[in-house]
Scaffold this motif. Structure first.
Motif, PDB file in Angstrom:
ATOM      1  N   ALA A 121       0.842  -1.205   0.000  1.00 34.07           N
ATOM      2  CA  ALA A 121       0.000   0.000   0.000  1.00 34.07           C
ATOM      3  C   ALA A 121       0.877   1.255   0.000  1.00 34.07           C
ATOM      4  N   ALA A 122       1.990   1.196   0.721  1.00 32.18           N
ATOM      5  CA  ALA A 122       2.918   2.333   0.753  1.00 32.18           C
ATOM      6  C   ALA A 122       3.524   2.565  -0.624  1.00 32.18           C
ATOM      7  N   ILE A 123       3.921   1.504  -1.278  1.00 34.11           N
ATOM      8  CA  ILE A 123       4.490   1.612  -2.634  1.00 34.11           C
ATOM      9  C   ILE A 123       3.441   2.133  -3.608  1.00 34.11           C
ATOM     10  N   ASP A 124       2.225   1.633  -3.508  1.00 29.90           N
ATOM     11  CA  ASP A 124       1.147   2.099  -4.388  1.00 29.90           C
ATOM     12  C   ASP A 124       0.880   3.591  -4.177  1.00 29.90           C
ATOM     13  N   GLY A 125       0.886   4.016  -2.911  1.00 31.73           N
ATOM     14  CA  GLY A 125       0.696   5.434  -2.617  1.00 31.73           C
ATOM     15  C   GLY A 125       1.801   6.280  -3.216  1.00 31.73           C
ATOM     16  N   LEU A 126       3.037   5.827  -3.042  1.00 32.24           N
ATOM     17  CA  LEU A 126       4.178   6.556  -3.613  1.00 32.24           C
ATOM     18  C   LEU A 126       4.067   6.619  -5.133  1.00 32.24           C
ATOM     19  N   ASP A 127       3.679   5.508  -5.744  1.00 37.65           N
ATOM     20  CA  ASP A 127       3.517   5.486  -7.205  1.00 37.65           C
ATOM     21  C   ASP A 127       2.506   6.532  -7.671  1.00 37.65           C
ATOM     22  N   GLU A 128       1.421   6.694  -6.911  1.00 42.30           N
ATOM     23  CA  GLU A 128       0.396   7.672  -7.271  1.00 42.30           C
ATOM     24  C   GLU A 128       0.945   9.099  -7.183  1.00 42.30           C
ATOM     25  N   PHE A 129       1.696   9.389  -6.124  1.00 44.78           N
ATOM     26  CA  PHE A 129       2.273  10.725  -5.985  1.00 44.78           C
ATOM     27  C   PHE A 129       3.312  10.989  -7.077  1.00 44.78           C
ATOM     28  N   THR A 130       4.119   9.994  -7.396  1.00 44.89           N
ATOM     29  CA  THR A 130       5.131  10.131  -8.443  1.00 44.89           C
ATOM     30  C   THR A 130       4.469  10.384  -9.788  1.00 44.89           C
ATOM     31  N   LYS A 131       3.404   9.649 -10.070  1.00 42.93           N
ATOM     32  CA  LYS A 131       2.675   9.813 -11.326  1.00 42.93           C
ATOM     33  C   LYS A 131       2.081  11.227 -11.423  1.00 42.93           C
ATOM     34  N   ARG A 132       1.459  11.693 -10.336  1.00 46.13           N
ATOM     35  CA  ARG A 132       0.877  13.050 -10.328  1.00 46.13           C
ATOM     36  C   ARG A 132       1.950  14.105 -10.561  1.00 46.13           C
ATOM     37  N   ARG A 133       3.100  13.950  -9.893  1.00 43.28           N
ATOM     38  CA  ARG A 133       4.178  14.931 -10.069  1.00 43.28           C
ATOM     39  C   ARG A 133       4.671  14.927 -11.511  1.00 43.28           C
ATOM     40  N   ASN A 134       4.888  13.749 -12.083  1.00 44.44           N
ATOM     41  CA  ASN A 134       5.381  13.670 -13.454  1.00 44.44           C
ATOM     42  C   ASN A 134       4.393  14.275 -14.452  1.00 44.44           C
ATOM     43  N   GLU A 135       3.107  14.012 -14.256  1.00 45.34           N
ATOM     44  CA  GLU A 135       2.093  14.587 -15.147  1.00 45.34           C
ATOM     45  C   GLU A 135       2.043  16.107 -15.005  1.00 45.34           C
ATOM     46  N   LEU A 136       2.165  16.577 -13.788  1.00 39.00           N
ATOM     47  CA  LEU A 136       2.158  18.021 -13.545  1.00 39.00           C
ATOM     48  C   LEU A 136       3.386  18.687 -14.160  1.00 39.00           C
ATOM     49  N   ASN A 137       4.535  18.039 -14.045  1.00 42.11           N
ATOM     50  CA  ASN A 137       5.752  18.579 -14.666  1.00 42.11           C
ATOM     51  C   ASN A 137       5.593  18.677 -16.179  1.00 42.11           C
ATOM     52  N   LYS A 138       4.932  17.695 -16.779  1.00 39.74           N
ATOM     53  CA  LYS A 138       4.747  17.701 -18.233  1.00 39.74           C
ATOM     54  C   LYS A 138       3.734  18.745 -18.683  1.00 39.74           C
ATOM     55  N   SER A 139       2.680  18.940 -17.900  1.00 33.89           N
ATOM     56  CA  SER A 139       1.590  19.808 -18.349  1.00 33.89           C
ATOM     57  C   SER A 139       1.767  21.273 -17.969  1.00 33.89           C
ATOM     58  N   SER A 140       2.649  21.573 -17.056  1.00 33.95           N
ATOM     59  CA  SER A 140       2.823  22.953 -16.601  1.00 33.95           C
ATOM     60  C   SER A 140       3.721  23.746 -17.538  1.00 33.95           C
ATOM     61  N   MET A 141       3.355  25.020 -17.715  1.00 26.60           N
ATOM     62  CA  MET A 141       4.231  25.918 -18.464  1.00 26.60           C
ATOM     63  C   MET A 141       5.499  26.126 -17.640  1.00 26.60           C
ATOM     64  N   PRO A 142       6.655  26.077 -18.266  1.00 25.16           N
ATOM     65  CA  PRO A 142       7.877  26.272 -17.478  1.00 25.16           C
ATOM     66  C   PRO A 142       8.016  27.731 -17.023  1.00 25.16           C
ATOM     67  N   PRO A 143       8.323  27.915 -15.750  1.00 28.30           N
ATOM     68  CA  PRO A 143       8.574  29.283 -15.288  1.00 28.30           C
ATOM     69  C   PRO A 143       9.957  29.739 -15.741  1.00 28.30           C
ATOM     70  N   ALA A 144      10.164  31.032 -15.759  1.00 28.54           N
ATOM     71  CA  ALA A 144      11.483  31.572 -16.111  1.00 28.54           C
ATOM     72  C   ALA A 144      12.468  31.259 -14.988  1.00 28.54           C
ATOM     73  N   ARG A 145      13.723  31.236 -15.324  1.00 22.88           N
ATOM     74  CA  ARG A 145      14.771  30.960 -14.322  1.00 22.88           C
ATOM     75  C   ARG A 145      14.679  31.939 -13.155  1.00 22.88           C
ATOM     76  N   ARG A 146      14.403  33.193 -13.449  1.00 25.30           N
ATOM     77  CA  ARG A 146      14.318  34.188 -12.380  1.00 25.30           C
ATOM     78  C   ARG A 146      13.174  33.889 -11.419  1.00 25.30           C
ATOM     79  N   ASP A 147      12.105  33.257 -11.917  1.00 24.19           N
ATOM     80  CA  ASP A 147      11.004  32.872 -11.035  1.00 24.19           C
ATOM     81  C   ASP A 147      11.453  31.778 -10.069  1.00 24.19           C
ATOM     82  N   PHE A 148      12.255  30.846 -10.572  1.00 29.22           N
ATOM     83  CA  PHE A 148      12.782  29.779  -9.715  1.00 29.22           C
ATOM     84  C   PHE A 148      13.764  30.339  -8.689  1.00 29.22           C
ATOM     85  N   ILE A 149      14.642  31.216  -9.124  1.00 28.90           N
ATOM     86  CA  ILE A 149      15.631  31.798  -8.199  1.00 28.90           C
ATOM     87  C   ILE A 149      14.923  32.577  -7.095  1.00 28.90           C
ATOM     88  N   LYS A 150      13.911  33.347  -7.457  1.00 29.72           N
ATOM     89  CA  LYS A 150      13.134  34.084  -6.461  1.00 29.72           C
ATOM     90  C   LYS A 150      12.439  33.113  -5.511  1.00 29.72           C
TER      91      LYS A 150
END
Length: 169
Positions: A121-150
């Protein structure tokens, strides 16, 4: 817990997901704020100048009305091309999703993992969070470097901590 306990490694990975989400979310919010600022910087002068141009035309100042109309046309074209309002909204939405993922991962790590999860169950939960993060990384517009530094500077100064996290435990 022993170091080879799967819960320990899963907790470590959940911490990574939380940290990634804090930085990504804050970067997205910074980008959204920047694009909202651009929206106002282009939109307000466009509205004001178009009003003045109309008044100048009615008062028989065709050169002034023409010059302002040209500026309004450029500002409007930039608004249409850059779509700062849409970008601001997209970045804010991504930031909200990153923070929701961070909160869900933290609750899973802090409350559910040790109390209610066997190894699978712990592994399944982690898999779900990893999947959500990866999908979010793919679908989000990349912020500018200055936004990350700030974002990193703000996080390092404690902006992302809750009061309960700042207390000595």
């Amino acid at each position: 817990m022993a170091a080879n306990d799967p819960h320990v490694k899963i907790k470590d990975e959940l911490y990574r997901i939380e940290e990634d989400c804090i930085h990504s979310g804050k970067s997205q919010f910074n980008a959204g704020d920047r694009w909202a600022f651009y929206h106002y910087c282009l939109g307000i002068p466009s509205v004001v100048l178009s009003s003045i141009a109309g008044a100048a035309f009615l008062k028989d100042y065709p050169e002034l009305a023409g010059a302002m109309s040209i500026i309004v046309t450029v500002l409007t074209a930039l608004m249409t091309f850059l779509k700062p309002s849409e970008r601001a909204s997209s970045h804010k939405s991504s930031g909200d999703q990153y923070l929701a993922l961070r909160n869900d991962a933290r609750i899973f790590r802090e409350i559910k993992l040790d109390q209610a999860c066997d190894a699978q169950a712990a592994i399944d939960g982690l898999d779900e969070f990893t999947k959500r993060r990866n999908e979010l990384n793919k679908s989000s517009m990349p912020p500018a470097r200055r936004d990350f530094i700030k974002a990193r500077k703000g996080i390092d100064s404690g902006e992302a901590l809750h009061a309960v996290d700042k207390k000595d435990k």
